[in-house]
Write an enzyme that holds these catalytic residues in place. Structure first.
Site, PDB file in Angstrom:
ATOM      1  N   ASN A 170     -93.458   2.735 -34.612  1.00 20.83           N
ATOM      2  CA  ASN A 170     -94.892   2.722 -34.259  1.00 20.83           C
ATOM      3  C   ASN A 170     -95.069   3.363 -32.886  1.00 20.83           C
ATOM      4  OD1 ASN A 170     -94.654   0.555 -32.164  1.00 20.83           O
ATOM      5  ND2 ASN A 170     -93.891  -0.554 -33.951  1.00 20.83           N
ATOM      6  N   PRO A 180     -87.424 -10.314 -40.216  1.00 21.27           N
ATOM      7  CA  PRO A 180     -87.694 -11.680 -39.738  1.00 21.27           C
ATOM      8  C   PRO A 180     -88.858 -11.659 -38.760  1.00 21.27           C
ATOM      9  CG  PRO A 180     -85.721 -10.766 -38.710  1.00 21.27           C
ATOM     10  CD  PRO A 180     -86.151  -9.793 -39.762  1.00 21.27           C
ATOM     11  N   LYS A 211     -98.158 -19.165 -35.865  1.00 21.36           N
ATOM     12  CA  LYS A 211     -96.854 -18.993 -35.207  1.00 21.36           C
ATOM     13  C   LYS A 211     -96.587 -20.102 -34.190  1.00 21.36           C
ATOM     14  CE  LYS A 211     -96.921 -14.011 -36.026  1.00 21.36           C
ATOM     15  NZ  LYS A 211     -96.180 -12.775 -35.833  1.00 21.36           N
TER      16      LYS A 211
HETATM   17  O1  PMT Z   1     -96.055  -0.718 -25.596  1.00 21.97           O
HETATM   18  P1  PMT Z   1     -97.432  -0.206 -25.259  1.00 21.97           P
HETATM   19  O2  PMT Z   1     -97.622   1.261 -25.582  1.00 21.97           O
HETATM   20  O3  PMT Z   1     -97.824  -0.546 -23.845  1.00 21.97           O
HETATM   21  O4  PMT Z   1     -98.471  -0.963 -26.217  1.00 21.97           O
HETATM   22  C1  PMT Z   1     -98.698  -2.332 -26.046  1.00 21.97           C
HETATM   23  C2  PMT Z   1     -98.814  -3.070 -27.409  1.00 21.97           C
HETATM   24  C3  PMT Z   1    -100.050  -2.575 -28.140  1.00 21.97           C
HETATM   25  C4  PMT Z   1     -97.565  -2.820 -28.265  1.00 21.97           C
HETATM   26  C5  PMT Z   1     -98.937  -4.599 -27.054  1.00 21.97           C
HETATM   27  O5  PMT Z   1    -100.064  -4.795 -26.244  1.00 21.97           O
HETATM   28  C6  PMT Z   1     -99.029  -5.446 -28.320  1.00 21.97           C
HETATM   29  O6  PMT Z   1    -100.100  -5.697 -28.859  1.00 21.97           O
HETATM   30  N1  PMT Z   1     -97.863  -5.922 -28.824  1.00 21.97           N
HETATM   31  C7  PMT Z   1     -97.763  -6.680 -30.096  1.00 21.97           C
HETATM   32  C8  PMT Z   1     -97.773  -5.693 -31.239  1.00 21.97           C
HETATM   33  C9  PMT Z   1     -97.579  -6.396 -32.563  1.00 21.97           C
HETATM   34  O7  PMT Z   1     -96.543  -6.262 -33.167  1.00 21.97           O
HETATM   35  O8  PMT Z   1     -98.560  -7.202 -32.903  1.00 21.97           O
HETATM   36  P2  PMT Z   1     -98.626  -8.062 -34.272  1.00 21.97           P
HETATM   37  O9  PMT Z   1     -99.987  -8.580 -34.304  1.00 21.97           O
HETATM   38  O10 PMT Z   1     -98.149  -7.234 -35.414  1.00 21.97           O
HETATM   39  O11 PMT Z   1     -97.577  -9.209 -34.020  1.00 21.97           O
HETATM   40  C10 PMT Z   1     -97.960 -10.465 -33.481  1.00 21.97           C
HETATM   41  C11 PMT Z   1     -96.856 -11.016 -32.593  1.00 21.97           C
HETATM   42  O12 PMT Z   1     -95.693 -11.315 -33.376  1.00 21.97           O
HETATM   43  C12 PMT Z   1     -96.385 -10.079 -31.507  1.00 21.97           C
HETATM   44  O13 PMT Z   1     -96.157 -10.827 -30.339  1.00 21.97           O
HETATM   45  C13 PMT Z   1     -95.071  -9.518 -32.054  1.00 21.97           C
HETATM   46  O14 PMT Z   1     -94.139  -9.215 -31.011  1.00 21.97           O
HETATM   47  C14 PMT Z   1     -94.563 -10.665 -32.895  1.00 21.97           C
HETATM   48  N2  PMT Z   1     -93.764 -10.254 -34.061  1.00 21.97           N
HETATM   49  C15 PMT Z   1     -94.312  -9.480 -35.040  1.00 21.97           C
HETATM   50  C16 PMT Z   1     -93.559  -9.151 -36.143  1.00 21.97           C
HETATM   51  C17 PMT Z   1     -92.225  -9.602 -36.241  1.00 21.97           C
HETATM   52  N3  PMT Z   1     -91.474  -9.284 -37.278  1.00 21.97           N
HETATM   53  N4  PMT Z   1     -91.705 -10.341 -35.249  1.00 21.97           N
HETATM   54  C18 PMT Z   1     -92.454 -10.691 -34.178  1.00 21.97           C
HETATM   55  O15 PMT Z   1     -91.958 -11.373 -33.289  1.00 21.97           O
END
Ligand code: PMT
Length: 402
Positions: free
Chosen positions: A208, A303, A343
């Site tokens: 991504n 995971p 979560k």
């Molecule tokens: O890196 P940059 O260019 O500065 O951009 C910042 C960002 C947009 C990446 C950051 O601000 C952000 O939003 N990070 C989380 C991105 C994400 O994966 O969001 P999500 O809504 O899909 O996941 C929710 C949470 O679960 C996140 O904290 C993620 O780290 C965690 N997760 C998700 C999937 C997975 N398999 N394991 C996880 O731990």
């Protein structure tokens, strides 16, 4: 970051004086009001006009200047400083201050100030290792003076070794740290940053647009506030933050392994990484050949690292304070609340990544912070450095409550 801070930048005579120009630029860009003092020798290397133009303040050079004594004066300059940086600091100036000699404007002002003083030495490698110099530095360290050690490299004098002025970015970071309250001292914080890459074969992967900027800003900010920081980072092109332990990973499974191996020693986990939800079922050991007009990739679920942490029941070690991120393109608040609850998090940082100035690969962000107790805080548009500070303000406040 340095708004409303008055910094005196003392520049000594050495070839590294030109690098003080870059340091000045970083300080003023950070919002500081910088006043430069140059020694006579420094003026042999760079002209005062350069510093004057970039600081928008007059450069101070003379101990007894009738106009300056009337209007500002060296004691008044020392009194008004929030921080004093001497970069480059020569063996001569460090030796004079260690011996209590104040015979020019720079040494007099350093000795008169109550502000923290940060020396960034630069000199010949043999001067630097000379026991006389080392004794002077030790004495000043014992007295509470701060030092940003020189680095190894080829020196202007032709020698190779320790003595090269630390990078302006490193000195800047130490300056910000010196001005930051240590409200996270004694805390270990694990931060994940960047994307994960899920490989299809040796040349292709699914990933991504995460640049790591948000997570790295958090790591720098936490370090400045006195925390021990563990940064588990997917592939990025960002420089490693000073004073932070960085563990590089590629895939979600690797990130999970490194997070779980360290979580027991952490008080806080902040998951800013953009983890791929799925990975290819198979990774081909050789490059997949082009075949037919279409192709299908079978994916399996990765995971959910954060959900796994939220499900921890503590065991022998207490569960860390958990901060998740939510990258959303619609229904920001609803999705954030849902993720917070599913979560089992203490706090979630929801960013609307459909905005051009927020989310992936930009220097700014817009976030809605939502807390376990149902409260929330809309942060609006700010730099990722500022948002990192705001997130840590909330983390520090909630840690202090328990
Ligand atoms: O890196 P940059 O260019 O500065 O951009 C910042 C960002 C947009 C990446 C950051 O601000 C952000 O939003 N990070 C989380 C991105 C994400 O994966 O969001 P999500 O809504 O899909 O996941 C929710 C949470 O679960 C996140 O904290 C993620 O780290 C965690 N997760 C998700 C999937 C997975 N398999 N394991 C996880 O731990």
């Amino acid at each position: 970051m340095l708004e409303n801070k008055k910094i005196i930048l003392g520049v000594c005579g050495g070839i590294a004086a030109y690098k003080a120009v870059e340091l000045l630029r970083l300080l003023t860009k950070g919002g500081a009001d910088v006043h430069v003092i140059m020694t006579r020798a420094a003026r042999e290397f760079v002209t005062p006009l350069t510093f004057q133009t970039l600081s928008s303040n007059p450069v101070h050079t003379e101990l007894f200047n009738l106009i300056e004594e009337g209007a500002i004066g060296h004691i008044s300059l020392a009194d008004r400083a929030d921080l004093f940086i001497v970069a480059p600091a020569t063996a001569n100036v460090i030796g004079k201050i260690a011996a209590g000699i104040a015979d020019d404007l720079l040494t007099t002002t350093v000795m008169a100030t109550k502000a923290p003083v940060l020396f960034a030495p630069a000199m010949n490698v043999n001067m630097y290792s000379n026991p006389i110099y080392q004794e002077n530095e030790d004495k000043l360290r014992r007295l509470g003076y701060l030092f940003e050690a020189p680095v190894c490299g080829s020196l202007a004098c032709g020698w190779e070794g320790e003595g090269k002025l630390a990078a302006p970015e490193t000195i800047f970071e130490s300056a910000v740290a010196a001005l930051t309250a240590k409200d996270l001292a004694g805390r270990t914080i694990l931060i994940t940053a960047g994307p994960t890459r899920e490989e299809l074969d040796p040349v292709r992967y699914i990933s991504n647009h995460s640049s790591g900027k948000m997570g790295y800003a958090l790591a720098r900010a936490a370090r400045r506030r006195g925390a021990q920081v563990l940064l588990i980072s997917g592939p990025t092109s960002l420089p490693r933050p000073d004073g932070v332990k960085v563990v590089s990973v590629t895939s979600a499974v690797e990130m999970q392994r490194e997070v779980m191996a360290r979580v027991a020693e952490c008080h806080v986990v902040i998951k800013a990484a953009a983890v791929a939800d799925y990975r290819p079922l198979m990774r081909n050991s050789s490059k997949i050949k082009k075949q037919g007009d279409s192709a299908t990739i079978e994916l399996v679920k990765n995971p959910d690292i954060l959900a796994g942490l939220g499900g921890m029941n503590g065991g022998s070690a207490p569960r860390p304070f958990l901060v998740g991120f939510a990258a959303e393109t619609d229904s920001l608040a609803e999705n954030a609340v849902k993720k917070l609850s599913e979560k089992n998090l203490d706090m979630i940082v929801a960013n609307d990544v459909s905005q051009f100035d927020a989310g992936f690969n930009v220097d700014t962000n817009r976030a809605l912070l939502v807390f376990k107790d149902g409260s929330s805080c809309d942060c609006g548009l700010m730099s990722k450095d500022q948002l990192a500070g705001t997130i840590l303000d909330h983390v520090a406040a909630r840690l202090a409550e328990h």
